[in-house]
Design an enzyme around this catalytic site. Structure first.
Site, PDB file in Angstrom:
ATOM      1  N   SER A 133       0.823  -1.212   0.000  1.00 31.13           N
ATOM      2  CA  SER A 133       0.000   0.000   0.000  1.00 31.13           C
ATOM      3  C   SER A 133       0.858   1.263   0.000  1.00 31.13           C
ATOM      4  O   SER A 133       0.601   2.201  -0.757  1.00 31.13           O
ATOM      5  CB  SER A 133      -0.973  -0.005   1.181  1.00 31.13           C
ATOM      6  OG  SER A 133      -0.295  -0.108   2.411  1.00 31.13           O
ATOM      7  N   ASP A 137       5.582   2.854   7.092  1.00 29.22           N
ATOM      8  CA  ASP A 137       5.671   2.315   5.730  1.00 29.22           C
ATOM      9  C   ASP A 137       5.938   3.406   4.698  1.00 29.22           C
ATOM     10  O   ASP A 137       6.753   3.236   3.786  1.00 29.22           O
ATOM     11  CB  ASP A 137       4.369   1.574   5.375  1.00 29.22           C
ATOM     12  CG  ASP A 137       4.160   0.349   6.243  1.00 29.22           C
ATOM     13  OD1 ASP A 137       5.088  -0.023   6.992  1.00 29.22           O
ATOM     14  OD2 ASP A 137       3.053  -0.232   6.170  1.00 29.22           O
TER      15      ASP A 137
END
Ligand code: ADP
Ligand code: MG
Length: 376
Positions: free
Chosen positions: A121, A165
């Site tokens: 993602s 992330d």
């Protein structure tokens, strides 16, 4: 890397893209669930990347190698509740800072497994943020790209993730991990010269609306309860280890175990960075295994497949191993002495097949670089 992305764009839109950008997936060496609790994380980028090829246009059309056809999106309408929301989220966040083009056609090509805890993602949102802002003639630095990507996933899509992330996908440096202190924003590069083995459990998690959001609510409840005793405590990872005994008396058992994971994980993550700087992979391996035990018993985010892979890896000579990423599925990272790699992989495959009746997908990677423009 770019050839398939450009070919996909040509096939879809019958023209050449204006540009292409790629961003990596990641494994997190240590520091799980600490990034939304004010603690440190220690991720490194992997060689698997997501490439976004894009061209200016009058409307918004997105295509992914994951499914046929391009989807025309109204970026101001309600979100569609599918993968296009990640890109739409990026568009909206770029629009908010005046860094979006008027429209774009884009295709996504990726070698990052999706929903495997390897951050497909953020690879997507960071690559999209860089590609779309470049179409608008803007050059945002790595921190700004990470922030746009974070807001797209957190505020727009509604995944209550931390900033790890997006930060590693933006700022990774080859052959290094990043020690990211999420409370202060401080980022330190730590040498990571060796290879890491990644073993996919084959169980996919779906974060949107799933267990992660539930854990996050538990963490908020625990923090609220502890602040009645320590009003100055602003994040769970800031609780001193010496206060755990008292915290245990103040909290219900499950909440206490979440807190104990975060406090011990914070210490492990900083010690892991010290071990890496000293080149002490054996010490790092022990910290990984302790981290796995903590995920399994205290945070309860592991799964039987991951527990088995970790035990098997250690038995066959690995320095250590642990489930990486949010959990409830995903992949295990295994650290082995260079010479032992093959023996360890073979041993894991055998043990896993005996227990689960299938062979796990496994591959190795070195620490890779962050988001970058690719040639078209
Ligand atoms: P991960 O651990 O892989 O990041 P997430 O649940 O956080 O798992 O994100 C996975 C979601 O991201 C997918 O369900 C999809 O919506 C989106 N996504 C990631 N990569 C792609 C891709 N190549 N094409 C389309 N959507 C993608
Ligand atoms: Mg993700």
């Amino acid at each position: 890397m770019t050839a398939p992305a450009v070919a996909a764009f040509r096939g879809q839109f019958r023209r050449t893209p204006d540009l292409a950008v790629s961003a990596p997936g990641r494994v997190n060496l240590l520091g799980e669930h600490t990034d939304y609790n004010g603690g440190p994380v220690l991720p490194m980028a992997i060689s698997r990347r997501t490439t976004v090829a894009a061209a200016r246009a009058d409307d918004w059309r997105f295509a992914s190698g994951e499914e046929p056809g391009a989807i025309t999106v109204d970026v101001h309408a309600e979100l569609r509740r599918d993968w296009t929301d990640y890109v739409t989220g990026v568009v909206r966040e770029l629009q908010a800072i005046g860094a979006a083009p008027d429209g774009a056609h884009l295709t996504i090509s990726s070698t990052v497994p999706i929903g495997a805890g390897l951050s497909s993602s953020a690879a997507l949102t960071v690559a999209a943020a860089r590609a779309l802002s470049a179409l608008a003639g803007r050059r945002l630095d790595g921190r700004a790209l990470a922030e746009i990507a974070y807001r797209a996933e957190h505020d727009q899509v509604g995944v209550r993730c931390g900033r790890m992330d997006q930060t590693i996908a933006s700022l990774a440096r080859p052959r290094h991990a990043l020690l990211f202190e999420t409370a202060s924003g401080e980022i330190t590069e730590v040498p990571m010269p060796g290879r890491v083995l990644v073993v996919e459990t084959g169980r996919s998690h779906r974060l949107t609306g799933g267990e992660l959001n539930a854990r996050r609510s538990e963490c908020e409840a625990a923090l609220a309860a502890l602040r009645a005793r320590w009003p100055e405590l602003n994040a769970l990872c800031a609780l001193p280890a010496a206060s755990l005994g008292e915290a245990e008396r103040l909290l219900p058992d499950a909440l206490f175990r979440r807190v104990r994971h975060l406090v011990t994980e914070t210490a492990r993550t900083r010690r892991a960075a010290v071990a890496l700087r000293a080149g002490d992979l054996a010490a790092l391996g022990e910290l990984l295994v302790a981290g796995q035990r903590s995920l399994a018993t205290d945070f309860e985010s592991s799964i039987p497949e991951a527990d088995l892979i970790v035990d098997s890896a250690v038995r066959h000579g690995a320095y250590g191993a642990r489930l990486t990423g949010a959990g409830w599925g995903g992949a295990v990272l295994v650290l082995t002495p260079e010479a032992e790699g093959r023996v360890v992989i073979r041993g894991i495959r055998r043990d896993f097949a005996a227990a689960f009746g299938r062979r796990p997908v496994a591959w190795t990677t070195r620490a890779a670089g962050g988001v970058r423009r690719e040639r078209v």
